[in-house]
Design a protein around this motif. Structure first.
Motif, PDB file in Angstrom:
ATOM      1  N   LEU A  26       0.823  -1.199   0.000  1.00  0.00           N
ATOM      2  CA  LEU A  26       0.000   0.000   0.000  1.00  0.00           C
ATOM      3  C   LEU A  26       0.860   1.254   0.000  1.00  0.00           C
ATOM      4  O   LEU A  26       0.594   2.210  -0.742  1.00  0.00           O
ATOM      5  N   ALA A  27       1.899   1.264   0.818  1.00  0.00           N
ATOM      6  CA  ALA A  27       2.789   2.422   0.862  1.00  0.00           C
ATOM      7  C   ALA A  27       3.578   2.554  -0.444  1.00  0.00           C
ATOM      8  O   ALA A  27       3.892   3.666  -0.868  1.00  0.00           O
ATOM      9  N   HIS A  30       1.306   4.185  -2.999  1.00  0.00           N
ATOM     10  CA  HIS A  30       1.022   5.578  -2.666  1.00  0.00           C
ATOM     11  C   HIS A  30       2.223   6.154  -1.916  1.00  0.00           C
ATOM     12  O   HIS A  30       2.195   6.293  -0.694  1.00  0.00           O
ATOM     13  N   PRO A  31       3.271   6.501  -2.650  1.00  0.00           N
ATOM     14  CA  PRO A  31       4.516   6.921  -1.986  1.00  0.00           C
ATOM     15  C   PRO A  31       4.396   8.225  -1.204  1.00  0.00           C
ATOM     16  O   PRO A  31       5.231   8.498  -0.349  1.00  0.00           O
ATOM     17  N   ALA A  32       3.374   9.020  -1.462  1.00  0.00           N
ATOM     18  CA  ALA A  32       3.231  10.262  -0.707  1.00  0.00           C
ATOM     19  C   ALA A  32       2.885   9.991   0.755  1.00  0.00           C
ATOM     20  O   ALA A  32       3.123  10.836   1.617  1.00  0.00           O
ATOM     21  N   ALA A  33       2.307   8.837   1.038  1.00  0.00           N
ATOM     22  CA  ALA A  33       1.900   8.528   2.412  1.00  0.00           C
ATOM     23  C   ALA A  33       3.131   8.321   3.311  1.00  0.00           C
ATOM     24  O   ALA A  33       3.228   8.898   4.375  1.00  0.00           O
ATOM     25  N   MET A  37       9.143   0.847   3.858  1.00  0.00           N
ATOM     26  CA  MET A  37       9.738   0.156   5.004  1.00  0.00           C
ATOM     27  C   MET A  37       9.251   0.711   6.331  1.00  0.00           C
ATOM     28  O   MET A  37       9.037  -0.038   7.282  1.00  0.00           O
ATOM     29  N   MET A  38       9.052   2.015   6.428  1.00  0.00           N
ATOM     30  CA  MET A  38       8.586   2.600   7.685  1.00  0.00           C
ATOM     31  C   MET A  38       7.161   2.150   8.002  1.00  0.00           C
ATOM     32  O   MET A  38       6.833   1.857   9.150  1.00  0.00           O
ATOM     33  N   VAL A  39       6.322   2.079   6.983  1.00  0.00           N
ATOM     34  CA  VAL A  39       4.951   1.638   7.217  1.00  0.00           C
ATOM     35  C   VAL A  39       4.939   0.166   7.616  1.00  0.00           C
ATOM     36  O   VAL A  39       4.208  -0.237   8.523  1.00  0.00           O
TER      37      VAL A  39
END
Length: 57
Positions: A26-27, A30-33, A37-39
């Motif tokens: 998902l991250a 949608h890279p703006a979110a 890796m952090m998500v």
């Protein structure tokens, strides 16, 4: 450990891996979110925080 406990642990690990993979995907879509890796790591931390007290009983 009995076979049932080992099977439940295996299924739990698979579900956690699926959730982490879904969050990373998902991250990634949608890279703006956030960065993938952090998500994924945040999702893993939340799941671990919920599961560890149950497993420690």
């Amino acid at each position: 450990m009995s076979s049932l406990v080992l099977l439940v642990v295996l299924l739990l690990v698979l579900v956690v891996a699926l959730v982490i993979g879904a969050l990373a995907y998902l991250a990634h879509r949608h890279p703006a979110a956030a960065t993938p890796m952090m998500v994924a790591l945040a999702g893993a931390a939340v799941l671990a925080a919920c599961i560890v007290p149950i497993a420690a009983r």
